[in-house]
Design an enzyme around this catalytic site. Structure first.
Site, PDB file in Angstrom:
ATOM      1  N   ARG A   1       0.885  -1.168   0.000  1.00 50.40           N
ATOM      2  CA  ARG A   1       0.000   0.000   0.000  1.00 50.40           C
ATOM      3  C   ARG A   1       0.923   1.218   0.000  1.00 50.40           C
ATOM      4  NH1 ARG A   1      -2.071  -3.410   4.222  1.00 50.40           N
ATOM      5  NH2 ARG A   1      -4.149  -4.195   3.697  1.00 50.40           N
TER       6      ARG A   1
ATOM      7  N   TYR B   1      -9.119 -10.705  -5.776  1.00 48.64           N
ATOM      8  CA  TYR B   1      -8.085 -10.813  -6.797  1.00 48.64           C
ATOM      9  C   TYR B   1      -8.220 -12.099  -7.610  1.00 48.64           C
ATOM     10  CZ  TYR B   1      -5.943  -7.127  -4.028  1.00 48.64           C
ATOM     11  OH  TYR B   1      -5.707  -5.970  -3.355  1.00 48.64           O
TER      12      TYR B   1
ATOM     13  N   LYS C   1      -2.005  -1.839   7.853  1.00 46.04           N
ATOM     14  CA  LYS C   1      -3.234  -1.342   8.479  1.00 46.04           C
ATOM     15  C   LYS C   1      -3.356  -1.905   9.887  1.00 46.04           C
ATOM     16  CE  LYS C   1      -6.404  -0.476   4.665  1.00 46.04           C
ATOM     17  NZ  LYS C   1      -7.644  -0.925   4.020  1.00 46.04           N
TER      18      LYS C   1
ATOM     19  N   ARG D   1      -0.472  -2.912  -6.865  1.00 48.43           N
ATOM     20  CA  ARG D   1      -0.728  -3.881  -5.793  1.00 48.43           C
ATOM     21  C   ARG D   1      -1.635  -5.005  -6.303  1.00 48.43           C
ATOM     22  NH1 ARG D   1      -1.041  -4.550  -0.101  1.00 48.43           N
ATOM     23  NH2 ARG D   1      -3.147  -4.953   0.673  1.00 48.43           N
TER      24      ARG D   1
ATOM     25  N   HIS E   1      -2.420   1.423  -6.275  1.00 49.71           N
ATOM     26  CA  HIS E   1      -3.276   0.281  -5.949  1.00 49.71           C
ATOM     27  C   HIS E   1      -3.394  -0.690  -7.124  1.00 49.71           C
ATOM     28  CE1 HIS E   1      -5.786  -1.705  -3.050  1.00 49.71           C
ATOM     29  NE2 HIS E   1      -6.652  -1.967  -4.007  1.00 49.71           N
TER      30      HIS E   1
ATOM     31  N   HIS F   1      -3.747  -8.743   4.398  1.00 46.35           N
ATOM     32  CA  HIS F   1      -5.197  -8.816   4.571  1.00 46.35           C
ATOM     33  C   HIS F   1      -5.519  -9.586   5.843  1.00 46.35           C
ATOM     34  CE1 HIS F   1      -5.971  -8.327  -0.036  1.00 46.35           C
ATOM     35  NE2 HIS F   1      -5.774  -7.167   0.563  1.00 46.35           N
TER      36      HIS F   1
END
Length: 157
Positions: A17, A135, A39, A103, A100, A126
């Site tokens: 990210r 994806y 995150k 990514r 993104h 994730h």
């Protein structure tokens, strides 16, 4: 320039990210891995491929960096500065590419070349594999190809 190339290469080869890229500290870079703060302040280690490792070493050898990999006057470069850099690089070749999208490409390529979804999920940071499954929809041609190879009635052709 060298910095632009490394920024694009790292987002693509590490699946980062833009916020993670801007926060990479020199202390979290080893010969084999980069530790990223994702995150929710979750850390994860991502392996470095040879070409990225080489460019990283060259870049770090030429710069007088204090704390962050991408910095100006001792302060980390902002996410917007890095995003602008990526946009500018691709604009030169008449493409509109976002961090993104790079990514997404990272994840899609890994999945299309046989990586397990659980590994890709972990590399992306994730918290749920359901997020990573987004994806997998992009690789439907590979699914069809694998199906055709594996199904006994398709294999007879």
């Amino acid at each position: 320039n060298e910095q632009e190339r490394l920024v694009v290469q790292m987002v693509y080869t590490l699946g980062l990210r833009i916020s993670e890229l801007s926060s990479i500290e020199l202390a979290n870079i080893s010969d084999e891995w980069i530790r990223v703060l994702g995150k929710g302040n979750k850390q994860r280690d991502i392996p470095l491929i040879d070409s990225t490792r080489k460019h990283l070493k060259e870049y770090m050898g030429k710069k007088k960096l204090k704390k962050f990999l991408f910095e100006k006057d001792g302060e980390k470069l902002s996410e917007n500065s890095l995003r602008y850099m990526i946009n500018k690089v691709f604009k030169r070749v008449a493409l509109k590419v976002t961090p993104h999208q790079l990514r997404h490409s990272f994840a899609t390529e890994l999945l299309n070349h046989g990586a397990r979804i659980s590994d890709v999920s972990e590399l992306l940071g994730h918290s749920s594999m359901a997020t990573t499954q987004i994806y997998t929809k992009l690789g439907s041609s590979l699914k069809q190809e694998n199906y055709n190879k594996a199904h006994p009635l398709c294999a007879l052709r």
